[in-house]
Design an enzyme around this catalytic site. Structure first.
Site, PDB file in Angstrom:
ATOM      1  N   ARG A  16     -10.053   6.732  21.176  1.00 43.34           N
ATOM      2  CA  ARG A  16     -11.507   6.803  21.274  1.00 43.34           C
ATOM      3  C   ARG A  16     -11.919   8.246  21.544  1.00 43.34           C
ATOM      4  O   ARG A  16     -11.122   9.084  21.935  1.00 43.34           O
ATOM      5  CB  ARG A  16     -12.004   5.899  22.407  1.00 43.34           C
ATOM      6  CG  ARG A  16     -11.844   4.412  22.125  1.00 43.34           C
ATOM      7  CD  ARG A  16     -12.117   3.602  23.381  1.00 43.34           C
ATOM      8  NE  ARG A  16     -13.436   3.913  23.936  1.00 43.34           N
ATOM      9  CZ  ARG A  16     -13.759   3.727  25.209  1.00 43.34           C
ATOM     10  NH1 ARG A  16     -12.886   3.272  26.080  1.00 43.34           N
ATOM     11  NH2 ARG A  16     -14.972   4.021  25.624  1.00 43.34           N
ATOM     12  N   SER A  18     -14.169   9.359  23.779  1.00 44.74           N
ATOM     13  CA  SER A  18     -14.622   9.696  25.126  1.00 44.74           C
ATOM     14  C   SER A  18     -13.665  10.682  25.785  1.00 44.74           C
ATOM     15  O   SER A  18     -12.475  10.766  25.450  1.00 44.74           O
ATOM     16  CB  SER A  18     -14.723   8.432  25.988  1.00 44.74           C
ATOM     17  OG  SER A  18     -13.436   7.959  26.339  1.00 44.74           O
ATOM     18  N   LYS A  86      -6.609  -2.389  30.742  1.00 41.33           N
ATOM     19  CA  LYS A  86      -7.600  -3.367  31.199  1.00 41.33           C
ATOM     20  C   LYS A  86      -8.635  -3.669  30.121  1.00 41.33           C
ATOM     21  O   LYS A  86      -9.363  -4.657  30.233  1.00 41.33           O
ATOM     22  CB  LYS A  86      -8.284  -2.888  32.481  1.00 41.33           C
ATOM     23  CG  LYS A  86      -9.212  -1.705  32.317  1.00 41.33           C
ATOM     24  CD  LYS A  86      -9.896  -1.367  33.639  1.00 41.33           C
ATOM     25  CE  LYS A  86     -10.865  -0.213  33.477  1.00 41.33           C
ATOM     26  NZ  LYS A  86     -11.563   0.108  34.736  1.00 41.33           N
ATOM     27  N   ASP A  87      -8.713  -2.832  29.068  1.00 43.05           N
ATOM     28  CA  ASP A  87      -9.660  -3.064  27.981  1.00 43.05           C
ATOM     29  C   ASP A  87      -9.096  -3.975  26.897  1.00 43.05           C
ATOM     30  O   ASP A  87      -9.818  -4.325  25.955  1.00 43.05           O
ATOM     31  CB  ASP A  87     -10.065  -1.734  27.329  1.00 43.05           C
ATOM     32  CG  ASP A  87     -10.894  -0.860  28.259  1.00 43.05           C
ATOM     33  OD1 ASP A  87     -11.533  -1.416  29.170  1.00 43.05           O
ATOM     34  OD2 ASP A  87     -10.891   0.373  28.070  1.00 43.05           O
ATOM     35  N   THR A 130     -22.651  -0.152  38.756  1.00 43.89           N
ATOM     36  CA  THR A 130     -21.442  -0.621  38.093  1.00 43.89           C
ATOM     37  C   THR A 130     -21.836  -1.610  37.005  1.00 43.89           C
ATOM     38  O   THR A 130     -22.828  -2.330  37.155  1.00 43.89           O
ATOM     39  CB  THR A 130     -20.451  -1.297  39.064  1.00 43.89           C
ATOM     40  OG1 THR A 130     -19.318  -1.765  38.314  1.00 43.89           O
ATOM     41  CG2 THR A 130     -21.085  -2.468  39.796  1.00 43.89           C
ATOM     42  N   ARG A 134     -16.823  -8.168  37.893  1.00 40.15           N
ATOM     43  CA  ARG A 134     -15.969  -8.240  39.086  1.00 40.15           C
ATOM     44  C   ARG A 134     -16.498  -7.339  40.184  1.00 40.15           C
ATOM     45  O   ARG A 134     -16.649  -7.753  41.348  1.00 40.15           O
ATOM     46  CB  ARG A 134     -14.533  -7.839  38.733  1.00 40.15           C
ATOM     47  CG  ARG A 134     -13.673  -7.589  39.968  1.00 40.15           C
ATOM     48  CD  ARG A 134     -12.315  -7.016  39.625  1.00 40.15           C
ATOM     49  NE  ARG A 134     -12.361  -5.734  38.939  1.00 40.15           N
ATOM     50  CZ  ARG A 134     -12.492  -4.558  39.533  1.00 40.15           C
ATOM     51  NH1 ARG A 134     -12.619  -4.477  40.852  1.00 40.15           N
ATOM     52  NH2 ARG A 134     -12.487  -3.437  38.834  1.00 40.15           N
ATOM     53  N   ARG A 135     -16.766  -6.074  39.840  1.00 41.12           N
ATOM     54  CA  ARG A 135     -17.243  -5.138  40.855  1.00 41.12           C
ATOM     55  C   ARG A 135     -18.605  -5.554  41.404  1.00 41.12           C
ATOM     56  O   ARG A 135     -18.878  -5.379  42.596  1.00 41.12           O
ATOM     57  CB  ARG A 135     -17.313  -3.732  40.271  1.00 41.12           C
ATOM     58  CG  ARG A 135     -15.955  -3.098  40.016  1.00 41.12           C
ATOM     59  CD  ARG A 135     -16.076  -1.807  39.249  1.00 41.12           C
ATOM     60  NE  ARG A 135     -14.793  -1.123  39.075  1.00 41.12           N
ATOM     61  CZ  ARG A 135     -14.536  -0.246  38.123  1.00 41.12           C
ATOM     62  NH1 ARG A 135     -15.485   0.068  37.241  1.00 41.12           N
ATOM     63  NH2 ARG A 135     -13.351   0.322  38.016  1.00 41.12           N
ATOM     64  N   ARG A 152     -23.954   1.698  32.244  1.00 40.11           N
ATOM     65  CA  ARG A 152     -22.915   2.107  31.293  1.00 40.11           C
ATOM     66  C   ARG A 152     -22.873   3.623  31.293  1.00 40.11           C
ATOM     67  O   ARG A 152     -23.701   4.281  31.897  1.00 40.11           O
ATOM     68  CB  ARG A 152     -23.257   1.608  29.880  1.00 40.11           C
ATOM     69  CG  ARG A 152     -23.169   0.106  29.658  1.00 40.11           C
ATOM     70  CD  ARG A 152     -21.743  -0.396  29.563  1.00 40.11           C
ATOM     71  NE  ARG A 152     -20.929   0.355  28.604  1.00 40.11           N
ATOM     72  CZ  ARG A 152     -20.935   0.164  27.284  1.00 40.11           C
ATOM     73  NH1 ARG A 152     -21.767  -0.727  26.745  1.00 40.11           N
ATOM     74  NH2 ARG A 152     -20.151   0.868  26.496  1.00 40.11           N
ATOM     75  N   GLY A 153     -21.913   4.173  30.544  1.00 41.96           N
ATOM     76  CA  GLY A 153     -21.843   5.620  30.428  1.00 41.96           C
ATOM     77  C   GLY A 153     -20.496   6.161  30.855  1.00 41.96           C
ATOM     78  O   GLY A 153     -19.700   5.478  31.498  1.00 41.96           O
ATOM     79  N   ASN A 154     -20.228   7.416  30.484  1.00 44.34           N
ATOM     80  CA  ASN A 154     -18.948   8.016  30.833  1.00 44.34           C
ATOM     81  C   ASN A 154     -18.914   8.421  32.305  1.00 44.34           C
ATOM     82  O   ASN A 154     -19.912   8.321  33.026  1.00 44.34           O
ATOM     83  CB  ASN A 154     -18.642   9.204  29.916  1.00 44.34           C
ATOM     84  CG  ASN A 154     -19.680  10.306  30.011  1.00 44.34           C
ATOM     85  OD1 ASN A 154     -20.261  10.537  31.069  1.00 44.34           O
ATOM     86  ND2 ASN A 154     -19.919  10.996  28.914  1.00 44.34           N
ATOM     87  N   VAL A 155     -17.746   8.883  32.739  1.00 44.20           N
ATOM     88  CA  VAL A 155     -17.558   9.202  34.157  1.00 44.20           C
ATOM     89  C   VAL A 155     -18.531  10.290  34.605  1.00 44.20           C
ATOM     90  O   VAL A 155     -19.170  10.188  35.664  1.00 44.20           O
ATOM     91  CB  VAL A 155     -16.103   9.633  34.419  1.00 44.20           C
ATOM     92  CG1 VAL A 155     -15.949  10.205  35.826  1.00 44.20           C
ATOM     93  CG2 VAL A 155     -15.155   8.452  34.233  1.00 44.20           C
ATOM     94  N   ARG A 158     -22.078   9.065  35.136  1.00 44.42           N
ATOM     95  CA  ARG A 158     -22.195   8.222  36.327  1.00 44.42           C
ATOM     96  C   ARG A 158     -22.195   9.066  37.594  1.00 44.42           C
ATOM     97  O   ARG A 158     -22.966   8.817  38.527  1.00 44.42           O
ATOM     98  CB  ARG A 158     -21.054   7.196  36.358  1.00 44.42           C
ATOM     99  CG  ARG A 158     -21.107   6.209  35.197  1.00 44.42           C
ATOM    100  CD  ARG A 158     -19.993   5.194  35.274  1.00 44.42           C
ATOM    101  NE  ARG A 158     -19.919   4.389  34.058  1.00 44.42           N
ATOM    102  CZ  ARG A 158     -19.582   3.108  34.009  1.00 44.42           C
ATOM    103  NH1 ARG A 158     -19.276   2.469  35.126  1.00 44.42           N
ATOM    104  NH2 ARG A 158     -19.531   2.467  32.873  1.00 44.42           N
ATOM    105  N   CYS A 247     -14.762 -15.537  29.516  1.00 43.25           N
ATOM    106  CA  CYS A 247     -16.145 -15.942  29.768  1.00 43.25           C
ATOM    107  C   CYS A 247     -16.848 -14.963  30.701  1.00 43.25           C
ATOM    108  O   CYS A 247     -17.997 -15.185  31.073  1.00 43.25           O
ATOM    109  CB  CYS A 247     -16.156 -17.329  30.377  1.00 43.25           C
ATOM    110  SG  CYS A 247     -15.276 -17.407  31.953  1.00 43.25           S
TER     111      CYS A 247
END
Length: 338
Positions: A16, A18, A86-87, A130, A134-135, A152-155, A158, A247
């Protein structure tokens, strides 16, 4: 039979665009160059997750980052991919294999603030950013007086929202900050995995290539594999698979090899954070079996053909026990609201 590699041409790594994806791909590229003695070039690929700015819970979660990259890999536009594990959905497409899971980075989440106030001590009405279900559930448990903002958005973007005062805090993965080498005056609070477990595979990378890739490439990628990481993430993804958590039910699973045992902590949360159902399970490891049979396909050990099946089965058992203890109610509630 696979086609031999032309050693004069670089190995093409699809990634990707990013900054984080480029950074983590760069780490793997450098390691592969040392192992293979060949140059590795990055091939930037734009995924739906990079262009669609809607909430992850609305546009499909995990698969939006992987689908376009896998299409490019199967079409021969690159030779292998590097994903944030995790993605990745638990189902691996036919024709692809997870050839390596390198040593895992820090799997924890961190809270980023301007002044270093711990999450649970933030003032009433403080804003915490976030986009992870989960968070969100975990923040609502740890800091019920705070307001969660879906972002949303890159590090960098944020972090900027905290620096400017638009948000009081954001929750980020420690591994991402480490891989980016982020240097910021903002303060960070590491969240312990015992009370704040993270997403299956967090902190881990998955190196994916076609099953019919040249043997030389498969051997070079396998040299990047870390058996303890592979064991742990296979258990975690077994929990995810067993819960059928596509879900978007808020759930966490973290496994860790401790000597000759593996310990897994798994939790399912109510979306509003008012309930949680968790398990903490420790099982012995058969290291001789792993040493004889281990290699390669750790993240997608989907059937008995792979040596990681016992780890996957442990994850499935943990998921079954969670469902029996009431997690099914949380998961079904999320189904009915979607």
């Amino acid at each position: 039979m696979s086609t031999p590699i032309n050693r004069s041409t670089p190995i093409r790594l699809g990634t990707r665009r990013s900054a984080l994806a480029q950074a983590q791909s760069g780490h793997v590229a450098a390691a592969l160059e040392k192992v293979s003695g060949r140059a590795v070039e990055l091939v930037p690929i734009t995924s739906e997750g990079d262009t669609n700015r809607a909430s992850l819970s609305e546009i499909g979660g995990q698969g939006i980052f992987a689908t376009r990259l896998r299409e490019a890999l199967l079409a021969g536009e690159c030779d292998f991919l590097v994903h944030s594990l995790k993605d990745l959905p638990t189902a691996i497409p036919d024709g692809l294999v997870i050839a390596a899971t390198p040593v895992r980075e820090d799997a924890r989440d961190v809270v980023i603030t301007r002044g270093g106030t711990p999450l649970h001590q933030l003032r009433t009405g403080s804003t915490v950013g976030t986009g992870s279900p989960r968070r969100i559930a975990q923040v609502r448990r740890r800091a019920p007086h705070a307001e969660v903002v879906d972002i949303r958005g890159n590090v960098d973007s944020r972090l900027q929202r905290v620096a400017t005062g638009e948000l009081d805090a954001v929750i980020l993965a420690a591994a991402g900050l480490s891989r980016l080498g982020t240097d910021s005056p903002l303060r960070r609070e590491e969240l312990g995995l015992a009370e704040w477990p993270t997403a299956p595979g967090q902190g881990s990378l998955a190196v994916e290539t076609p099953t019919d890739a040249p043997e030389e490439l498969l051997r070079a990628l396998a040299a990047l594999d870390d058996p303890d990481t592979r064991l742990a993430i296979t258990v975690e993804r077994g929990v995810l698979e067993g819960l059928d958590a596509g879900c978007q039910a808020p759930m966490a699973a973290h496994a860790q090899v401790e000597g000759d045992e593996i310990r897994v902590r798994a939790v399912v949360y109510a979306p509003d954070g008012d309930r949680r159902i968790g398990l903490d399970v420790t099982e012995p490891l058969n290291r001789e079996y792993i040493r004889r049979n281990g290699s390669g396909n750790g993240a997608d050990a989907a059937d008995g053909a792979y040596p990681m099946r016992a780890a996957r089965e442990l994850g499935l058992v943990v998921a079954h026990r969670l469902l029996e203890q009431g997690a099914a109610d949380l998961v079904s509630r999320e189904h009915s609201s979607s």
